[in-house]
Design a protein around this motif. Structure first.
Motif, PDB file in Angstrom:
ATOM      1  N   THR A 183      -1.351   7.204   2.677  1.00  0.00           N
ATOM      2  CA  THR A 183      -2.041   5.416   2.328  1.00  0.00           C
ATOM      3  C   THR A 183      -2.998   5.399   2.815  1.00  0.00           C
ATOM      4  O   THR A 183      -3.984   4.219   2.839  1.00  0.00           O
ATOM      5  CB  THR A 183      -0.346   4.704   3.966  1.00  0.00           C
ATOM      6  OG1 THR A 183       0.541   5.182   2.294  1.00  0.00           O
ATOM      7  CG2 THR A 183      -0.722   3.245   3.537  1.00  0.00           C
TER       8      THR A 183
ATOM      9  N   GLN B  58       0.460  -1.026   0.038  1.00  0.00           N
ATOM     10  CA  GLN B  58       0.314   0.277   0.104  1.00  0.00           C
ATOM     11  C   GLN B  58       0.808   1.367  -0.038  1.00  0.00           C
ATOM     12  O   GLN B  58       0.479   2.755  -0.454  1.00  0.00           O
ATOM     13  CB  GLN B  58      -0.970  -0.392   1.270  1.00  0.00           C
ATOM     14  CG  GLN B  58      -2.420  -1.169   1.295  1.00  0.00           C
ATOM     15  CD  GLN B  58      -3.771  -1.030   1.970  1.00  0.00           C
ATOM     16  OE1 GLN B  58      -2.925   0.038   3.303  1.00  0.00           O
ATOM     17  NE2 GLN B  58      -4.231  -1.211   1.727  1.00  0.00           N
TER      18      GLN B  58
ATOM     19  N   ALA C  60       0.601   4.271  -3.249  1.00  0.00           N
ATOM     20  CA  ALA C  60       0.442   5.011  -2.148  1.00  0.00           C
ATOM     21  C   ALA C  60       1.357   6.715  -2.906  1.00  0.00           C
ATOM     22  O   ALA C  60       1.197   7.107  -2.973  1.00  0.00           O
ATOM     23  CB  ALA C  60      -0.245   5.664  -0.850  1.00  0.00           C
TER      24      ALA C  60
ATOM     25  N   LEU D  40      -5.560   5.909   0.443  1.00  0.00           N
ATOM     26  CA  LEU D  40      -5.895   4.104  -0.191  1.00  0.00           C
ATOM     27  C   LEU D  40      -6.234   3.225   0.598  1.00  0.00           C
ATOM     28  O   LEU D  40      -6.869   2.521   0.090  1.00  0.00           O
ATOM     29  CB  LEU D  40      -4.007   4.121  -0.769  1.00  0.00           C
ATOM     30  CG  LEU D  40      -3.817   2.391  -1.705  1.00  0.00           C
ATOM     31  CD1 LEU D  40      -5.031   2.745  -3.249  1.00  0.00           C
ATOM     32  CD2 LEU D  40      -2.509   2.240  -1.774  1.00  0.00           C
TER      33      LEU D  40
END
Length: 279
Positions: free
Chosen positions: A46, A35, A39, A49
């Motif tokens: 993050t 992630q 991101a 996301l």
């Protein structure tokens, strides 16, 4: 140029509708991205996301396309992401005979015709042949008529016992090359139809007179050639792949031209000597 109709875009039969967050997460994991990495590349937080993937936040149409671009999601699957998020699909899929694809169709014809006297063909995302040049007949002419009924699958035609497999001199090396290439395509696209095709091809038996794999030397080669017995004699080819550079149509994005070049002077001489005159 022989042309076959391409398949149209449609939801997969029996597929359960899933949220866009779940689909994006699957693509992220398929691309082996954390992630944090996604991101960072997408220049979002993050946390945002994470909310999108968990379904706690619904991404905008622009955000769906932004993440899909960073994840290199195929155009067909970008439409699926948009639908899952509640938006209309962005990319159209036309058949090659659509008037709006006339310029692209002419480009394909020029490449195929210009490659003669060497074989070339155009295939769709499932390796179904959509166009060929005349020189391809040297390779596939004596295959089973059942395998030459549309849609003709190029990989099945190559490795099927009733196709050209019995005439491939380096069958083990060529089979390994095709299966590895197909697996890379599966990894990139997650196409279940390609998984089924891979399983089918992998189950085909070796031709009865195929040389053992350890007798097919590959050292000192620049690439794995296709060595095949034909009516002209044994021919050796290297293959190249050509794709459209910036497609926004699904058909063009999934179209590839496979061109075979002679791997030695002997093959080149035989093909040139027996080339048919241009119509």
């Amino acid at each position: 140029m022989n042309t076959l109709a391409s398949s149209s875009f449609a939801p997969r039969a029996g597929e359960t509708r899933r949220g866009v967050g779940e689909l994006l997460r699957e693509w992220r994991l398929r691309r082996r991205m954390s992630q944090l990495l996604l991101a960072t590349e997408a220049e979002i937080s993050t946390r945002h996301l994470s909310f999108v993937e968990s379904g706690r936040a619904l991404p905008s149409r622009e955000m769906v396309m932004h993440l899909a671009e960073r994840l290199d999601v195929p155009l067909r699957e970008r439409n699926a992401l948009l639908l899952a998020a509640g938006y209309a699909p962005l990319y159209r899929e036309r058949t090659l005979d659509d008037p709006q694809l006339a310029a692209a169709r002419e480009a394909v014809e020029l490449v195929l015709r210009g490659h003669e006297p060497y074989p070339a063909l155009a295939v769709d995302r499932h390796w179904n042949i959509v166009a060929t040049n005349r020189a391809l007949a040297q390779l596939i002419g004596d295959a089973s008529p059942a395998l030459l009924q549309a849609p003709i699958n190029a990989l099945r035609l190559s490795l099927h016992p009733a196709g050209i497999a019995p005439r491939i001199v380096n069958w083990h090396a060529w089979r390994a090359h095709l299966l590895a290439r197909l697996q890379r395509q599966i990894d990139a696209s997650a196409d279940t139809a390609l998984v089924t095709l891979h399983d089918e091809l992998a189950a085909y038996p070796a031709p009865p007179d195929a040389a053992p794999a350890d007798l097919e030397p590959i050292h000192n080669l620049i690439a794995v050639p296709l060595r095949v017995r034909t009516a002209l004699g044994e021919l050796a080819f290297y293959s190249t792949t050509t794709i459209f550079g910036t497609p926004v149509d699904i058909t063009l994005a999934e179209l590839a031209i496979e061109a075979f070049f002679p791997a030695d002077l002997h093959s080149a001489s035989l093909l040139r000597a027996h080339a048919s005159p241009a119509p």
